[in-house]
Design a protein around this motif. Structure first.
Motif, PDB file in Angstrom:
ATOM      1  N   VAL A 177      -3.873  -1.760 -12.901  1.00  0.00           N
ATOM      2  CA  VAL A 177      -2.803  -0.631 -12.771  1.00  0.00           C
ATOM      3  C   VAL A 177      -1.910  -1.166 -11.811  1.00  0.00           C
ATOM      4  O   VAL A 177      -0.709  -0.919 -11.925  1.00  0.00           O
ATOM      5  CB  VAL A 177      -3.647   0.507 -12.139  1.00  0.00           C
ATOM      6  N   ARG A 178      -2.227  -1.821 -10.883  1.00  0.00           N
ATOM      7  CA  ARG A 178      -1.141  -2.603  -9.745  1.00  0.00           C
ATOM      8  C   ARG A 178      -0.344  -3.182 -10.375  1.00  0.00           C
ATOM      9  O   ARG A 178       0.935  -3.205 -10.185  1.00  0.00           O
ATOM     10  CB  ARG A 178      -1.874  -3.202  -8.611  1.00  0.00           C
ATOM     11  N   ALA A 179      -0.610  -4.353 -11.323  1.00  0.00           N
ATOM     12  CA  ALA A 179       0.226  -4.951 -12.062  1.00  0.00           C
ATOM     13  C   ALA A 179       1.105  -4.174 -13.053  1.00  0.00           C
ATOM     14  O   ALA A 179       2.332  -4.735 -13.072  1.00  0.00           O
ATOM     15  CB  ALA A 179      -0.460  -5.986 -13.022  1.00  0.00           C
ATOM     16  N   LEU A 235      -8.237   3.957  -7.126  1.00  0.00           N
ATOM     17  CA  LEU A 235      -9.298   2.881  -7.833  1.00  0.00           C
ATOM     18  C   LEU A 235      -9.765   1.851  -6.819  1.00  0.00           C
ATOM     19  O   LEU A 235     -10.904   1.416  -6.742  1.00  0.00           O
ATOM     20  CB  LEU A 235      -8.662   2.266  -8.878  1.00  0.00           C
ATOM     21  N   ALA A 236      -8.831   1.669  -5.730  1.00  0.00           N
ATOM     22  CA  ALA A 236      -9.142   0.619  -4.635  1.00  0.00           C
ATOM     23  C   ALA A 236     -10.232   1.359  -3.867  1.00  0.00           C
ATOM     24  O   ALA A 236     -11.365   0.556  -3.538  1.00  0.00           O
ATOM     25  CB  ALA A 236      -7.783   0.498  -3.749  1.00  0.00           C
ATOM     26  N   PHE A 237     -10.158   2.523  -3.275  1.00  0.00           N
ATOM     27  CA  PHE A 237     -11.079   3.092  -2.557  1.00  0.00           C
ATOM     28  C   PHE A 237     -12.332   3.247  -3.307  1.00  0.00           C
ATOM     29  O   PHE A 237     -13.535   2.999  -2.797  1.00  0.00           O
ATOM     30  CB  PHE A 237     -10.687   4.600  -2.058  1.00  0.00           C
ATOM     31  N   TRP A 280       0.914  -1.133  -0.136  1.00  0.00           N
ATOM     32  CA  TRP A 280       0.112   0.028   0.051  1.00  0.00           C
ATOM     33  C   TRP A 280       0.766   1.163  -0.023  1.00  0.00           C
ATOM     34  O   TRP A 280       0.593   2.138  -0.828  1.00  0.00           O
ATOM     35  CB  TRP A 280      -0.848   0.080   1.160  1.00  0.00           C
ATOM     36  N   GLU A 281       2.052   1.375   0.731  1.00  0.00           N
ATOM     37  CA  GLU A 281       2.842   2.467   0.911  1.00  0.00           C
ATOM     38  C   GLU A 281       3.542   2.715  -0.280  1.00  0.00           C
ATOM     39  O   GLU A 281       3.993   3.645  -0.854  1.00  0.00           O
ATOM     40  CB  GLU A 281       3.794   2.229   1.977  1.00  0.00           C
ATOM     41  N   ALA A 282       3.739   1.429  -1.208  1.00  0.00           N
ATOM     42  CA  ALA A 282       4.431   1.500  -2.567  1.00  0.00           C
ATOM     43  C   ALA A 282       3.626   1.926  -3.757  1.00  0.00           C
ATOM     44  O   ALA A 282       4.173   1.899  -4.806  1.00  0.00           O
ATOM     45  CB  ALA A 282       5.312   0.489  -2.928  1.00  0.00           C
ATOM     46  N   SER A 283       2.325   1.751  -3.508  1.00  0.00           N
ATOM     47  CA  SER A 283       1.368   1.813  -4.619  1.00  0.00           C
ATOM     48  C   SER A 283       1.301   3.279  -5.073  1.00  0.00           C
ATOM     49  O   SER A 283       1.224   4.342  -4.279  1.00  0.00           O
ATOM     50  CB  SER A 283       0.216   1.071  -4.338  1.00  0.00           C
ATOM     51  N   SER A 284       0.909   3.529  -6.485  1.00  0.00           N
ATOM     52  CA  SER A 284       0.715   4.755  -7.086  1.00  0.00           C
ATOM     53  C   SER A 284      -0.677   5.330  -6.619  1.00  0.00           C
ATOM     54  O   SER A 284      -1.276   4.700  -6.139  1.00  0.00           O
ATOM     55  CB  SER A 284       0.572   4.515  -8.622  1.00  0.00           C
ATOM     56  N   LYS A 344       5.267  -4.067 -12.536  1.00  0.00           N
ATOM     57  CA  LYS A 344       6.299  -4.403 -13.493  1.00  0.00           C
ATOM     58  C   LYS A 344       7.293  -3.402 -13.972  1.00  0.00           C
ATOM     59  O   LYS A 344       8.305  -3.609 -13.992  1.00  0.00           O
ATOM     60  CB  LYS A 344       5.597  -4.824 -15.012  1.00  0.00           C
ATOM     61  N   ALA A 345       6.625  -2.034 -13.691  1.00  0.00           N
ATOM     62  CA  ALA A 345       7.606  -1.085 -13.917  1.00  0.00           C
ATOM     63  C   ALA A 345       8.397  -0.963 -13.028  1.00  0.00           C
ATOM     64  O   ALA A 345       9.735  -0.602 -13.111  1.00  0.00           O
ATOM     65  CB  ALA A 345       6.792   0.284 -13.796  1.00  0.00           C
ATOM     66  N   TRP A 346       8.499  -1.419 -11.672  1.00  0.00           N
ATOM     67  CA  TRP A 346       9.232  -1.290 -10.446  1.00  0.00           C
ATOM     68  C   TRP A 346      10.146  -2.459 -10.620  1.00  0.00           C
ATOM     69  O   TRP A 346      11.390  -2.106 -10.511  1.00  0.00           O
ATOM     70  CB  TRP A 346       8.552  -1.546  -9.144  1.00  0.00           C
ATOM     71  N   ARG A 347       9.667  -3.481 -11.022  1.00  0.00           N
ATOM     72  CA  ARG A 347      10.778  -4.613 -11.455  1.00  0.00           C
ATOM     73  C   ARG A 347      11.895  -4.321 -12.398  1.00  0.00           C
ATOM     74  O   ARG A 347      12.981  -4.630 -12.457  1.00  0.00           O
ATOM     75  CB  ARG A 347      10.197  -6.103 -11.830  1.00  0.00           C
ATOM     76  N   VAL A 348      11.084  -3.584 -13.627  1.00  0.00           N
ATOM     77  CA  VAL A 348      12.264  -3.144 -14.520  1.00  0.00           C
ATOM     78  C   VAL A 348      13.325  -2.073 -14.260  1.00  0.00           C
ATOM     79  O   VAL A 348      14.357  -2.186 -14.557  1.00  0.00           O
ATOM     80  CB  VAL A 348      11.340  -2.628 -15.699  1.00  0.00           C
TER      81      VAL A 348
END
Length: 91
Positions: free
Chosen positions: A63-65, A16-18, A6-10, A69-73
């Motif tokens: 969006v989370r996926a 969208l989650a809320f 949650w802290e690392a999410s955009s 992926k952007a973080w892994r790259v």
């Protein structure tokens, strides 16, 4: 790097989650009210609202996926995907 997703999410994912929780919750409350009042149009409307909440939830997962992926790259864990080459036309 934080320990919680949650802290690392955009910000878009959080919205969208809320949003999906609020929309789905509204649909559930309307469905309960419609069932107690025996109001079929209200119950069918509530089902539609719940469906919109589910679609919003799916959009949040996409969006989370994408963010993951952007973080892994960016960390070099996986290589960046190369653009596909165009096929040569046969003459």
């Amino acid at each position: 790097m934080t320990n919680t997703p949650w802290e690392a999410s955009s910000g878009l994912y959080k919205k969208l989650a809320f949003g999906s929780m609020i929309i789905s919750g509204t649909g559930i409350i309307l469905a309960i009210i419609g069932a107690n009042m025996k109001n079929l149009p209200l119950m069918y409307t509530a089902i539609g609202i719940i469906g919109v909440g589910l679609l919003t939830h799916i959009a949040g997962m996409v969006v989370r996926a994408r963010d993951a992926k952007a973080w892994r790259v960016s960390q070099g864990i996986v290589p960046a995907s190369r653009p596909r080459r165009e096929r040569k036309k046969k003459s």
